[in-house]
Design a protein around this motif. Structure first.
Motif, PDB file in Angstrom:
ATOM      1  N   ILE A 120       0.940  -1.234  -0.282  1.00 30.13           N
ATOM      2  CA  ILE A 120      -0.065  -0.430  -0.122  1.00 30.13           C
ATOM      3  C   ILE A 120       0.756   1.510  -0.218  1.00 30.13           C
ATOM      4  N   ALA A 121       0.694   2.369  -0.556  1.00 30.27           N
ATOM      5  CA  ALA A 121       1.201   3.538  -0.249  1.00 30.27           C
ATOM      6  C   ALA A 121       0.355   4.909   0.103  1.00 30.27           C
ATOM      7  N   PHE A 122       0.576   5.234   0.787  1.00 25.63           N
ATOM      8  CA  PHE A 122       0.348   6.840   0.947  1.00 25.63           C
ATOM      9  C   PHE A 122       1.121   8.105   0.932  1.00 25.63           C
ATOM     10  N   PRO A 123       0.623   8.914   1.097  1.00 27.19           N
ATOM     11  CA  PRO A 123       1.199   9.998   0.910  1.00 27.19           C
ATOM     12  C   PRO A 123       2.968   9.798   2.696  1.00 27.19           C
ATOM     13  N   ASP A 124       3.611  10.722   2.174  1.00 25.60           N
ATOM     14  CA  ASP A 124       4.529  10.339   4.039  1.00 25.60           C
ATOM     15  C   ASP A 124       4.060  12.038   4.568  1.00 25.60           C
ATOM     16  N   SER A 125       3.826  11.898   5.836  1.00 24.77           N
ATOM     17  CA  SER A 125       3.835  13.378   6.662  1.00 24.77           C
ATOM     18  C   SER A 125       4.039  12.440   8.070  1.00 24.77           C
ATOM     19  N   VAL A 126       4.469  13.959   8.562  1.00 26.50           N
ATOM     20  CA  VAL A 126       5.594  13.741   9.763  1.00 26.50           C
ATOM     21  C   VAL A 126       5.095  14.985  11.219  1.00 26.50           C
ATOM     22  N   LEU A 127       5.188  13.806  12.298  1.00 24.86           N
ATOM     23  CA  LEU A 127       5.187  15.445  13.368  1.00 24.86           C
ATOM     24  C   LEU A 127       6.744  15.245  14.336  1.00 24.86           C
ATOM     25  N   GLY A 128       7.036  16.697  14.668  1.00 20.56           N
ATOM     26  CA  GLY A 128       7.751  16.389  14.953  1.00 20.56           C
ATOM     27  C   GLY A 128       8.404  17.068  16.528  1.00 20.56           C
ATOM     28  N   GLY A 129       8.964  16.923  17.083  1.00 20.44           N
ATOM     29  CA  GLY A 129       9.287  17.752  18.413  1.00 20.44           C
ATOM     30  C   GLY A 129      10.257  18.932  18.752  1.00 20.44           C
ATOM     31  N   ASP A 130      10.407  19.460  17.112  1.00 20.44           N
ATOM     32  CA  ASP A 130      10.235  21.316  17.620  1.00 20.44           C
ATOM     33  C   ASP A 130      10.016  21.954  16.596  1.00 20.44           C
ATOM     34  N   SER A 131      10.009  22.696  16.391  1.00 20.68           N
ATOM     35  CA  SER A 131       8.884  23.568  15.973  1.00 20.68           C
ATOM     36  C   SER A 131       9.127  23.866  14.608  1.00 20.68           C
ATOM     37  N   HIS A 132      10.257  23.438  13.447  1.00 19.56           N
ATOM     38  CA  HIS A 132      10.548  23.695  12.388  1.00 19.56           C
ATOM     39  C   HIS A 132      11.007  23.100  12.041  1.00 19.56           C
TER      40      HIS A 132
ATOM     41  N   SER B  32       4.117  38.836  23.339  1.00 24.20           N
ATOM     42  CA  SER B  32       5.210  37.974  22.681  1.00 24.20           C
ATOM     43  C   SER B  32       6.147  37.702  23.352  1.00 24.20           C
ATOM     44  N   ILE B  33       5.065  36.792  24.622  1.00 23.87           N
ATOM     45  CA  ILE B  33       5.946  35.952  25.631  1.00 23.87           C
ATOM     46  C   ILE B  33       6.896  34.607  24.961  1.00 23.87           C
ATOM     47  N   THR B  34       7.495  34.344  24.505  1.00 24.43           N
ATOM     48  CA  THR B  34       8.131  33.081  24.039  1.00 24.43           C
ATOM     49  C   THR B  34       8.588  32.082  24.850  1.00 24.43           C
ATOM     50  N   THR B  35       8.529  31.221  24.123  1.00 19.97           N
ATOM     51  CA  THR B  35       9.025  29.804  25.288  1.00 19.97           C
ATOM     52  C   THR B  35       9.974  29.583  25.397  1.00 19.97           C
ATOM     53  N   ASP B  36      10.761  30.519  25.354  1.00 23.19           N
ATOM     54  CA  ASP B  36      12.092  30.854  25.065  1.00 23.19           C
ATOM     55  C   ASP B  36      12.314  31.548  27.047  1.00 23.19           C
ATOM     56  N   HIS B  37      11.450  32.728  27.190  1.00 21.04           N
ATOM     57  CA  HIS B  37      11.017  33.505  28.085  1.00 21.04           C
ATOM     58  C   HIS B  37      10.681  32.347  29.240  1.00 21.04           C
ATOM     59  N   ALA B  38       9.612  31.259  28.871  1.00 14.82           N
ATOM     60  CA  ALA B  38       8.864  30.635  29.948  1.00 14.82           C
ATOM     61  C   ALA B  38      10.041  29.271  30.604  1.00 14.82           C
ATOM     62  N   SER B  39      10.895  29.314  29.190  1.00 22.36           N
ATOM     63  CA  SER B  39      12.307  27.367  30.065  1.00 22.36           C
ATOM     64  C   SER B  39      13.208  27.962  28.792  1.00 22.36           C
TER      65      SER B  39
ATOM     66  N   SER C 297       8.574  25.057  20.078  1.00 20.84           N
ATOM     67  CA  SER C 297       7.869  23.758  20.894  1.00 20.84           C
ATOM     68  C   SER C 297       7.769  23.025  22.250  1.00 20.84           C
ATOM     69  N   ARG C 298       8.271  23.771  22.971  1.00 19.11           N
ATOM     70  CA  ARG C 298       9.037  23.473  23.850  1.00 19.11           C
ATOM     71  C   ARG C 298       7.887  22.883  25.500  1.00 19.11           C
ATOM     72  N   ASP C 299       8.432  21.631  25.085  1.00 21.05           N
ATOM     73  CA  ASP C 299       7.730  21.303  26.447  1.00 21.05           C
ATOM     74  C   ASP C 299       7.241  21.823  27.526  1.00 21.05           C
ATOM     75  N   TRP C 300       8.372  22.306  27.830  1.00 20.48           N
ATOM     76  CA  TRP C 300       9.137  22.146  29.655  1.00 20.48           C
ATOM     77  C   TRP C 300       8.399  23.965  29.468  1.00 20.48           C
TER      78      TRP C 300
ATOM     79  N   ASN D 263       0.374  22.121  24.138  1.00 19.72           N
ATOM     80  CA  ASN D 263       0.930  21.901  25.076  1.00 19.72           C
ATOM     81  C   ASN D 263       0.160  21.794  26.334  1.00 19.72           C
ATOM     82  N   LEU D 264      -0.221  23.102  26.759  1.00 17.97           N
ATOM     83  CA  LEU D 264      -0.629  24.239  27.684  1.00 17.97           C
ATOM     84  C   LEU D 264      -2.057  23.425  28.391  1.00 17.97           C
ATOM     85  N   ILE D 265      -2.884  22.396  26.921  1.00 24.32           N
ATOM     86  CA  ILE D 265      -4.188  21.462  27.615  1.00 24.32           C
ATOM     87  C   ILE D 265      -3.281  20.362  27.541  1.00 24.32           C
ATOM     88  N   GLY D 266      -2.016  19.568  27.340  1.00 26.05           N
ATOM     89  CA  GLY D 266      -1.474  18.791  27.693  1.00 26.05           C
ATOM     90  C   GLY D 266      -1.465  18.176  29.062  1.00 26.05           C
TER      91      GLY D 266
END
Length: 886
Positions: free
Chosen positions: A198-210, A664-671, A770-773, A798-801
C-alpha cells in the motif's frame, strides 16, 4: 460510505500497489477535489485510509473536504512517522520510561508501552560552541559534548533497544530538519498491509517547531510538543480543527544582490501581519515554480516565525528533480512521481484553480537585502536602515524597547556598544540552502583576496546542518577562505541559534561586563529571541550567511553596509560590500557542478553508525530503565503520579498572579535553553548537589531533571515580570505581602499555603519553540491557568496537554485595558471544560475593590476538552495502559 470503494491498484516500479483516491470519495459528497488545496488532500487521504468508523468516520472526511470550520469536532490525522531532536525526544523517552516504571510498580505489564509508528530521534541539540576559529574546533567541541552528555546518551542507547521502532541518528551528523530533508523523508511511503503493498503520502510530526521545513518536499508536517507526540507514537491520531488554508502566490524574481534569506524575512514579516496563526500556508505561483527545493525549504522552515502550522509546497517537477539529485534511488523517484500523478497530488502550473480561504500575493521583486531583529524574527529591517534602527534603540530606555534601563551615550573605541561579539553561520534554515552557503563562501574568498580580516573581538563559527555542506564547500575550494576568516566547522548540530553559542572571546566578555556594553550577534538563524543566544549579547540579528560574514568583517552594527566600507584592502583603499558580493553566474555554475547524487549517498552511507565516542558508550539493557537516585541528569519524572496534574473544573478560588507579562512572551522566556547562570535557582540547586560550575551544561542538557527545569521556569535572563517594574530575570512579588523574591521561592511559599497560581499576559503568548518545559515547568510550580489576549498554536496545545487552562480575554480586552495590576486576588467561576466556553473572572484589589469580567476558555475542539477532563495527556496515557493491562 465504504472506504474499500475508493482503493485501487496502480502500477509502480515495485509492482502493483494499492492506493486510496480521495477524488471519487469527495465527488460522492458533491465536492470537486481538484479545488481542494493540496495540503488538505494529504489530510483527507489519511482520514479516508483510516475510515473504519472508529479511528476516523465518514463525517470526519465530510467535514474536512467540505471545509467546515464551525464544528468543535476535530479531524483525526494519522501521520506516517514522528521525528524528534534530543532536546524534546529525550524528555519524551524519559516519560515513557517513567510510565513503564509506574506500571511495573503497580504489577502491570510494562512492555505494552511501545511505539506504534516509526520514530526517528536525531541527537543534534547538545553541541556547544566551546571552541571556534581554529582547525581542531570540531574535535574539541565533540569531545566536550560527550563528556557533558555521556549519561544522557547512554539513556538514548538504552531506549533504542527498549523501544522497537525507534531509530537514533547519533551526534555529529547534522541538524534534524536538514537530515529529514536530505535523507529521511520518503515523500511517498510504501508499506505492507494485510499481505499487500500500500502507498500513501509521507507525513510527519516533529518535536521541534521547525519541522515544517519538510513541507518544501511536499511532505506535510509540523511541530508539536513532545507531550502531544507521546500520544501519536502510541498509535493515536493527531487531532486538528479543519485548518484555514491561505494561498501564498509568489510572482516576480529576486533582484540582483538579494538572497532567499531576504525573501524568507519578507515573507515572515508579511504573513505575521496577515495573522496566519494556525493556518496552512500553501505556496504557488510562477515564482514558486522557479525556486529550488532547498530555497523552498528556507521559506517553509520559517513557518513558526510567521505563525503558520505549515508552509506547504505540493509535489511537482522540482520535488522529483531534488529526489534524484539527493541520491534517492531511481525506482523510488519514479514511484513517487507515479503515485502523486495517479492520486491528484502532483502540482502543475496549468489549471491551478484551488479554492483557498484567503490569498496573499508577494512579489519577489520587492525584496531588498535585510536583517531581522534585534529581538524577533518578524521584525524585519532593511540593510540600509539597520544601523539607524540600532542607534535609535540604543538611545531608548528598556521600557520603550531599548536595551538598558537608562540609556547612556555610545562609547568610542574597539570595545563599544554595537560591536559584533558573535557572527555565526548556523541553523537548518540557511545551511540547508546551497545557494546562500556558496554565496557566503564566495564572499569570504573575495574578502580574503581583497585583504580584509575579521576583528579580534568577533567570535566566528560555522555549524553546518549536514556533512553534505562541508563536503561541497571543500570540493569548491571555499572552505579555505572561510577558515581564513575564522569560520571553521565547529561541529554539526543546532548550536548558536539554540542558545549554545558557548563563551565569548575573553577580552570581549570582559569589556561587556566591565562597561555594560550592548553587544550584538549576527547569525543565519531562524530565532533571535532576547536572552536566547548568549547572556552577554543583548541585540540579535538574523541575516543571510553572506551578510553574517560581512558584519563579521565590519565588526560593528553601527555601519551602513550599503554606503560605508567594510574596511581597507591590501592597497589601503576602502572595500565596500558591493565590491566583494559574488555574482549569480558563479554561484549557479558551482551549483550545477557540485550537486550530484553521489555527494549525498557518500555522506549518508553511515548515518546511523556514529563516531568512535558513540560506539564506545555502554548502555543499560532491558525493558525498564534503572533510575539512579544520585543522578542530576536523569531523574524519574513525576507526571504520571497522582495529584501532579490537577485540572481546574468549576472554579479556581483565591489565585495569585505569579507573573504579569506584556506581548510576545516566548517559550524561551518561559523555559530558557542556554547557559545556566551560577546565581540562578537552577544553578544553586546544581551547586547544592555537588555539580561544579563547569559541569552545569545548558538548560537543554538538564531537561531530564525536573528539579532543574522547575527552577528554570520563567527564569530567562531577559524576561520582564511587570510585577517588578524595571527588573529582568526570574523575580516576582509574593502576595499578599508584595515582597520581592525569586520566582521559584515564591512558588514554594504559595505551595505551602495552598494558593493556586496564574500567569497573566498580553497577545501572542507562547511564540517560538515547541518547548514542552514551557508548559511542564509552570505545571510543577502550581500554575493552574494562563490568562492572555491570545496564544500561539503549539504552546496552547501543550498547556492543554499538561492540564493548564488557557484562558483568553474577550476581544478588545486585556489586563491593561481592564486596569488590572496583577496585585489582585483572582476568582474564576463557571469553568466548564467545553470548547470556547465562557467563565467569569473576579479580580479583587488589595483595597477590596473588585472588577468582574468574562473570559473564554481557549479550547477549540471536543477532543481537547476530553483531554482536560481526563486530567491531561499523562493521566490519560496511564489510565489507558492500566485499563489494557487489566
Amino acid at each position: 460510505m465504504d472506504r474499500s470503494s475508493f482503493v485501487r491498484d496502480i502500477a509502480t516500479p515495485f509492482g502493483p500497489t494499492a492506493v486510496y483516491d480521495i477524488r471519487p470519495a469527495a465527488k460522492a459528497l458533491g465536492i470537486d477535489a481538484a479545488k481542494l488545496p493540496y495540503s488538505l488532500r494529504v489530510v483527507a487521504e489519511s482520514v479516508l485510509r483510516h475510515m473504519d468508523g472508529v479511528g476516523a468516520t465518514e463525517s470526519d472526511f465530510a467535514r474536512l473536504v467540505k471545509r467546515e470550520r464551525d464544528s468543535d469536532q476535530a479531524i483525526p490525522f494519522f501521520v506516517a512517522r514522528v521525528i524528534l531532536p534530543d532536546s524534546s525526544g529525550l524528555p519524551m523517552l524519559l516519560d515513557f520510561a517513567a510510565l513503564r516504571s509506574a506500571l511495573e510498580r503497580a504489577g502491570k505489564d510494562s512492555s505494552q508501552v511501545k511505539f506504534e509508528v516509526p520514530v526517528d530521534l536525531i541527537v543534534d541539540h547538545s553541541l556547544q560552541v566551546d571552541i571556534a576559529g581554529q582547525g581542531d574546533a570540531m574535535q574539541i567541541n565533540m569531545r566536550k559534548e560527550f563528556e557533558r552528555n555521556g549519561e544522557r546518551y547512554k539513556f538514548v542507547k538504552w531506549a533504542q533497544q527498549a523501544f522497537p521502532g525507534l531509530r537514533v541518528v547519533p551526534p555529529g551528523m547534522g541538524i534534524i530538519h536538514q537530515i529529514n530533508l536530505e535523507s529521511l523523508a520518503s515523500v511517498v511511503v510504501r508499506r505492507e498491509q494485510d499481505g499487500k503493498q500500500i502507498a500513501f503520502p509521507d507525513s510527519v510530526l516533529g518535536g521541534d517547531s521547525h519541522t515544517p521545513m519538510i513541507n518544501a518536499a511536499g511532505v506535510l508536517g509540523w511541530g508539536v510538543g513532545g507531550i502531544e507526540a507521546e500520544c501519536v507514537v502510541t498509535g493515536l491520531p493527531y487531532y486538528l480543527p479543519t485548518p484555514e488554508v491561505v494561498g501564498v502566490r509568489l510572482t516576480g524574481a529576486l533582484p540582483v544582490g538579494t538572497t532567499t534569506t531576504d525573501l524568507a524575512l519578507l515573507i515572515t514579516q508579511r504573513l505575521r501581519q496577515e495573522r496566519v496563526v494556525g493556518a496552512f500556508c500553501e505556496f504557488h505561483g510562477p515564482a514558486a515554480s522557479r525556486l529550488s527545493l532547498p530555497e523552498r525549504a528556507t521559506l517553509a522552515n520559517m513557518a513558526p516565525e510567521y505563525g503558520a502550522t505549515a508552509g506547504f509546497f505540493p509535489i511537482d517537477a522540482v520535488t522529483i528533480a531534488y529526489l534524484k539529485q539527493s541520491g534517492r534511488s531511481d525506482e523510488h523517484v519514479a514511484f513517487v512521481e507515479t503515485y502523486a500523478k495517479e492520486t491528484g497530488l502532483y502540482r502543475t502550473d496549468e489549471g491551478m484553480d484551488i479554492a483557498y480561504d484567503r490569498l496573499v500575493e508577494i512579489d519577489l521583486a520587492s525584496v531588498v537585502p535585510a536583517l531581522a531583529g534585534p529581538r524577533r524574527p518578524h521584525d524585519r529591517v532593511a540593510l540600509s536602515n539597520a544601523a539607524a534602527q540600532f542607534a535609535d534603540l540604543l538611545a531608548k530606555p528598556a521600557s520603550d524597547g531599548g536595551f538598558r534601563k537608562d540609556p547612556v551615550p555610545m562609547q568610542s573605541g574597539e570595545y563599544r556598544d554595537g560591536m559584533i561579539a558573535i557572527a555565526a553561520i548556523t541553523s537548518c534554515t540557511n545551511t540547508s540552502n546551497p545557494s546562500v552557503m556558496l554565496a557566503a563562501g564566495l564572499l569570504a574568498r573575495n574578502a580574503v583576496r581583497a585583504g580584509l580580516t575579521v576583528p579580534a573581538w568577533v567570535k566566528t563559527s560555522l555549524a553546518p546542518g549536514s556533512r553534505v555542506v562541508s563536503s561541497y564547500l571543500s570540493q569548491s575550494g571555499l572552505m579555505e577562505p572561510l577558515e581564513a576568516l575564522g569560520f571553521h566547522v565547529i561541529g554539526y548540530g543546532c548550536t548558536t541559534c539554540g542558545g549554545k553559542s558557548g563563551p565569548l572571546k575573553p577580552e570581549t566578555a570582559k569589556a561587556i561586563e566591565a562597561d555594560d556594553l550592548v553587544a550584538v550577534a549576527v547569525l543565519s538563524s531562524n530565532r533571535n529571541f532576547e536572552g536566547r543566544i548568549n547572556r552577554l549579547v543583548r541585540a540579535n540579528y538574523i541575516a543571510s550567511p553572506p551578510l553574517v560574514i560581512a558584519y563579521a568583517l565590519a565588526g560593528r552594527m553601527d555601519i551602513d553596509l550599503t554606503t560605508q566600507p567594510l574596511g581597507r584592502g591590501k592597497d589601503g583603499k576602502p572595500i565596500f560590500l558591493k565590491d566583494i558580493w559574488p555574482t549569480a553566474e558563479e554561484q549557479n555554475a558551482l551549483l550545477q557542478s557540485l550537486f550530484t547524487p553521489e555527494l549525498f549517498r557518500q555522506n549518508y552511507a553511515t548515518l546511523y553508525a556514529g563516531t568512535e565516542e558513540w560506539t564506545q558508550l555502554e548502555a543499560p539493557q532491558g525493558p525498564t530503565f534503572a533510575w539512579n537516585r544520585a543522578s542530576t541528569y536523569l531523574v524519574e519524572p513525576p507526571f504520571f503520579d497522582d495529584g501532579v496534574t490537577a485540572v481546574p473544573d468549576g472554579a479556581i478560588k483565591g489565585a495569585r498572579t505569579l507573573a504579569l507579562f506584556g506581548d510576545s512572551i516566548t517559550t524561551d522566556h518561559a523555559s530558557p535553553g542556554g547557559e545556566i547562570p551560577v546565581t540562578s535557582e537552577a544553578g544553586k540547586y546544581l551547586l547544592g548537589h555537588g555539580v561544579a560550575r563547569e559541569g552545569f551544561n545548558t538548560y537543554v542538557g538538564r531537561r531530564g531533571n525536573h528539579h532543574v527545569m522547575a527552577r528554570a521556569t520563567f527564569a530567562n535572563i531577559r524576561i520582564r515580570n511587570l510585577l517588578v517594574p524595571g527588573s529582568e530575570g526570574g523575580v516576582t512579588l509574593k502576595f499578599p505581602e508584595a515582597q520581592e523574591t525569586s520566582l521559584f521561592a515564591a512558588t514554594e511559599a504559595y505551595r505551602a499555603e495552598g494558593t493556586p497560581l496564574i500567569v497573566v499576559a498580553g497577545s501572542e503568548y507562547g511564540t517560538g519553540s515547541s518547548r514542552d518545559w514551557a508548559a511542564k515547568g509552570p505545571l510543577l510550580l502550581g500554575v493552574r491557568a494562563i490568562l492572555a489576549k491570545s496564544f500561539e498554536r503549539i504552546h496552547r496545545s501543550n498547556l492543554i496537554g499538561v492540564g493548564i487552562l488557557p484562558i483568553q480575554f474577550l476581544p478588545g480586552e486585556g489586563w491593561q485595558e481592564l486596569g488590572l495590576t496583577g496585585h489582585e486576588r483572582f476568582d474564576f467561576e463557571g469553568i466548564r471544560l467545553e470548547p470556547r466556553s465562557r467563565l467569569t473572572v473576579t479580580a479583587t484589589a488589595p483595597d477590596g475593590t473588585a472588577k468582574r469580567f468574562e473570559a473564554e476558555l481557549a479550547v477549540y475542539a471536543a477532543i481537547e476538552a476530553e483531554c482536560l477532563k481526563g486530567g491531561g495527556i499523562f493521566m490519560q496515557l496511564r489510565q489507558q495502559y492500566e485499563t489494557e493491562a487489566a
